[in-house]
Motif scaffolding. Structure first.
Motif, PDB file in Angstrom:
ATOM      1  N   VAL A   1      24.823  -4.848 -13.082  1.00 47.20           N
ATOM      2  CA  VAL A   1      24.409  -4.144 -11.767  1.00 47.20           C
ATOM      3  C   VAL A   1      25.451  -4.496 -10.650  1.00 47.20           C
ATOM      4  N   MET A   2      25.703  -3.268 -10.060  1.00 45.90           N
ATOM      5  CA  MET A   2      26.626  -3.519  -8.980  1.00 45.90           C
ATOM      6  C   MET A   2      26.142  -2.503  -7.844  1.00 45.90           C
TER       7      MET A   2
ATOM      8  N   VAL B   1      29.247  -8.484  -8.672  1.00 46.66           N
ATOM      9  CA  VAL B   1      28.426  -7.741 -10.102  1.00 46.66           C
ATOM     10  C   VAL B   1      27.623  -8.555 -10.448  1.00 46.66           C
ATOM     11  N   ASN B   2      26.007  -8.154 -10.439  1.00 44.73           N
ATOM     12  CA  ASN B   2      25.045  -8.931 -11.259  1.00 44.73           C
ATOM     13  C   ASN B   2      25.026  -9.022 -12.580  1.00 44.73           C
ATOM     14  N   ILE B   3      25.053 -10.167 -13.450  1.00 45.93           N
ATOM     15  CA  ILE B   3      24.996  -9.887 -14.752  1.00 45.93           C
ATOM     16  C   ILE B   3      23.523 -10.643 -15.279  1.00 45.93           C
ATOM     17  N   SER B   4      22.735  -9.796 -16.205  1.00 43.36           N
ATOM     18  CA  SER B   4      21.656 -10.469 -16.769  1.00 43.36           C
ATOM     19  C   SER B   4      21.546 -10.019 -18.037  1.00 43.36           C
ATOM     20  N   SER B   5      20.674 -10.868 -18.728  1.00 40.74           N
ATOM     21  CA  SER B   5      20.535 -10.619 -20.200  1.00 40.74           C
ATOM     22  C   SER B   5      19.353  -9.608 -20.677  1.00 40.74           C
ATOM     23  N   ALA B   6      18.687  -8.852 -19.815  1.00 45.26           N
ATOM     24  CA  ALA B   6      17.847  -7.691 -20.115  1.00 45.26           C
ATOM     25  C   ALA B   6      17.822  -6.776 -19.031  1.00 45.26           C
ATOM     26  N   PRO B   7      17.779  -5.713 -19.193  1.00 46.13           N
ATOM     27  CA  PRO B   7      17.648  -4.490 -18.361  1.00 46.13           C
ATOM     28  C   PRO B   7      16.541  -4.425 -17.367  1.00 46.13           C
ATOM     29  N   ASP B   8      16.627  -4.909 -16.026  1.00 48.40           N
ATOM     30  CA  ASP B   8      15.312  -4.584 -15.058  1.00 48.40           C
ATOM     31  C   ASP B   8      15.249  -3.301 -14.827  1.00 48.40           C
ATOM     32  N   ASP B   9      14.017  -3.027 -13.896  1.00 45.62           N
ATOM     33  CA  ASP B   9      13.708  -1.814 -13.716  1.00 45.62           C
ATOM     34  C   ASP B   9      14.641  -1.123 -12.828  1.00 45.62           C
ATOM     35  N   ASP B  10      15.481  -1.792 -11.861  1.00 47.32           N
ATOM     36  CA  ASP B  10      16.665  -1.078 -11.203  1.00 47.32           C
ATOM     37  C   ASP B  10      17.668  -0.516 -12.040  1.00 47.32           C
ATOM     38  N   TRP B  11      18.086  -1.309 -12.951  1.00 45.97           N
ATOM     39  CA  TRP B  11      19.010  -0.848 -14.144  1.00 45.97           C
ATOM     40  C   TRP B  11      18.549   0.266 -14.808  1.00 45.97           C
ATOM     41  N   MET B  12      17.267   0.208 -15.391  1.00 45.46           N
ATOM     42  CA  MET B  12      16.784   1.378 -16.152  1.00 45.46           C
ATOM     43  C   MET B  12      16.627   2.636 -15.367  1.00 45.46           C
ATOM     44  N   ASP B  13      15.914   2.355 -14.106  1.00 47.42           N
ATOM     45  CA  ASP B  13      15.954   3.631 -13.371  1.00 47.42           C
ATOM     46  C   ASP B  13      17.236   4.243 -12.921  1.00 47.42           C
ATOM     47  N   PHE B  14      18.356   3.509 -12.694  1.00 51.09           N
ATOM     48  CA  PHE B  14      19.700   4.067 -12.500  1.00 51.09           C
ATOM     49  C   PHE B  14      20.090   4.964 -13.661  1.00 51.09           C
TER      50      PHE B  14
ATOM     51  N   SER C   1      25.104  -6.451  -6.447  1.00 46.49           N
ATOM     52  CA  SER C   1      23.889  -7.550  -6.825  1.00 46.49           C
ATOM     53  C   SER C   1      22.655  -7.265  -6.013  1.00 46.49           C
ATOM     54  N   THR C   2      22.915  -6.695  -4.806  1.00 44.95           N
ATOM     55  CA  THR C   2      21.720  -6.406  -3.931  1.00 44.95           C
ATOM     56  C   THR C   2      21.954  -5.239  -3.297  1.00 44.95           C
ATOM     57  N   GLY C   3      20.864  -4.548  -2.832  1.00 41.80           N
ATOM     58  CA  GLY C   3      20.763  -3.044  -2.174  1.00 41.80           C
ATOM     59  C   GLY C   3      20.738  -2.098  -3.369  1.00 41.80           C
ATOM     60  N   PRO C   4      20.875  -0.757  -3.009  1.00 35.56           N
ATOM     61  CA  PRO C   4      20.889   0.350  -3.932  1.00 35.56           C
ATOM     62  C   PRO C   4      21.970   0.210  -4.828  1.00 35.56           C
ATOM     63  N   VAL C   5      21.547   0.449  -6.109  1.00 33.91           N
ATOM     64  CA  VAL C   5      22.400   0.165  -7.375  1.00 33.91           C
ATOM     65  C   VAL C   5      23.529   1.643  -7.118  1.00 33.91           C
ATOM     66  N   LYS C   6      24.870   1.081  -7.389  1.00 32.48           N
ATOM     67  CA  LYS C   6      25.891   2.148  -7.420  1.00 32.48           C
ATOM     68  C   LYS C   6      26.672   2.456  -8.630  1.00 32.48           C
ATOM     69  N   ALA C   7      26.435   1.107  -9.718  1.00 30.95           N
ATOM     70  CA  ALA C   7      27.107   1.351 -10.894  1.00 30.95           C
ATOM     71  C   ALA C   7      26.530   0.192 -11.724  1.00 30.95           C
ATOM     72  N   ILE C   8      26.455   0.612 -13.164  1.00 32.44           N
ATOM     73  CA  ILE C   8      25.909  -0.254 -14.279  1.00 32.44           C
ATOM     74  C   ILE C   8      26.540  -0.046 -15.369  1.00 32.44           C
ATOM     75  N   GLY C   9      26.341  -1.078 -16.357  1.00 32.33           N
ATOM     76  CA  GLY C   9      26.920  -0.971 -17.714  1.00 32.33           C
ATOM     77  C   GLY C   9      26.250  -2.173 -18.452  1.00 32.33           C
ATOM     78  N   ARG C  10      26.329  -1.749 -19.915  1.00 30.95           N
ATOM     79  CA  ARG C  10      25.667  -2.712 -20.954  1.00 30.95           C
ATOM     80  C   ARG C  10      26.863  -3.276 -21.807  1.00 30.95           C
TER      81      ARG C  10
ATOM     82  N   ILE D   1      33.176  -3.305 -15.817  1.00 25.08           N
ATOM     83  CA  ILE D   1      33.743  -3.438 -16.997  1.00 25.08           C
ATOM     84  C   ILE D   1      34.396  -5.061 -17.006  1.00 25.08           C
ATOM     85  N   ARG D   2      35.088  -5.327 -15.976  1.00 22.86           N
ATOM     86  CA  ARG D   2      35.492  -6.789 -15.728  1.00 22.86           C
ATOM     87  C   ARG D   2      34.495  -7.800 -15.566  1.00 22.86           C
ATOM     88  N   ALA D   3      33.356  -7.552 -15.025  1.00 26.49           N
ATOM     89  CA  ALA D   3      32.242  -8.443 -15.144  1.00 26.49           C
ATOM     90  C   ALA D   3      31.904  -9.012 -16.429  1.00 26.49           C
TER      91      ALA D   3
END
Length: 241
Positions: free
Chosen positions: A153-154, A111-124, A156-165, A194-196
């Protein structure tokens, strides 16, 4: 809890009115466009009139977030008498992060963790849970960027399947925007997100988390119960009919 939730989802504009906080965010999300009634105004009738006129002037439907802490204590009855309808009864739940992590399965996906929502996160997120078009999406992104948070984002690469904030407020964290592609549900992806997020929060010295779950969402309530979250408060919105 009301204050923490407000900080985790901050509105663009806030007007203080004799103990009430009138939040406005161009109509995007009910939380950011409702009154948070933290103290009782001196003249309730005048305060209600002012709030309604302010929201009407901005093209926003007058709304109040009503919790057990709402003031005055009979506000819910007063709003009902003025024709306000109940919307989205919601439970507020809390848990120690260490307890939740102990109940979660071991990580099996990255699971990729970042401090800001990128375009893939927002689009999903907007595709799964958004309400409105590109303009509303842009306004919603500004809400997210106003407070410190972690974004998952999960995979970390490829089409997004799940997200959280996970909003970070003082020594606590609030779980928001948990979403899973309907084609990949019941595969443990929400648990991995949730775990990540919670694991990363512990590295920042955060020890407890809260979340909001719609009272009618039985599957989500069952999930959070298994993870050790317990209801500590509740609220609903009163929206002018």
């Amino acid at each position: 809890m009301d204050s923490l939730m407000n900080q985790g989802w901050p509105a663009e504009a806030k007007t203080e009115l004799d103990g009430w906080l009138l939040r406005r965010n161009r109509g995007v999300t009910l939380r950011a466009n409702s009154v948070l009634p933290t103290s009782a105004p001196f003249d309730l009738g005048r305060a209600l009139d002012y709030a309604e006129n302010l929201y009407d002037a901005h093209g926003i439907r007058p709304s109040f977030q009503v919790s057990p802490a709402a003031q005055p204590t009979d506000l819910d009855d007063q709003l009902e008498a003025r024709g306000y309808q109940v919307v989205n009864p919601t439970l507020v739940q809390c848990a120690e992060i260490s307890d939740v992590l102990a109940k979660l399965p071991a990580e099996t996906v990255e699971v990729n963790i970042s401090s800001a929502p990128d375009d893939d996160w927002m689009d999903f997120w907007w595709r799964v849970d958004g309400k409105g078009g590109p303009d509303q999406k842009s306004v919603a992104r500004q809400i997210l960027n106003r407070s410190r948070a972690l974004y998952a984002v999960m995979p970390s690469t490829g089409p997004v399947k799940a997200i959280g904030r996970l909003a970070l407020v003082d020594d606590s964290a609030g779980l928001y925007c948990l979403a899973v592609d309907e084609r990949f549900r019941r595969q443990g992806l929400a648990l991995a997100v949730i775990r990540a997020l919670l694991q990363e929060a512990t590295t920042l010295g955060i020890h407890w988390a809260w979340l909001q779950v719609v009272a009618a969402n039985e599957p989500a309530k069952a999930l959070y119960d298994r993870l050790g979250f317990r209801t500590v408060s509740q609220y609903h919105y009163r929206v002018k009919g």
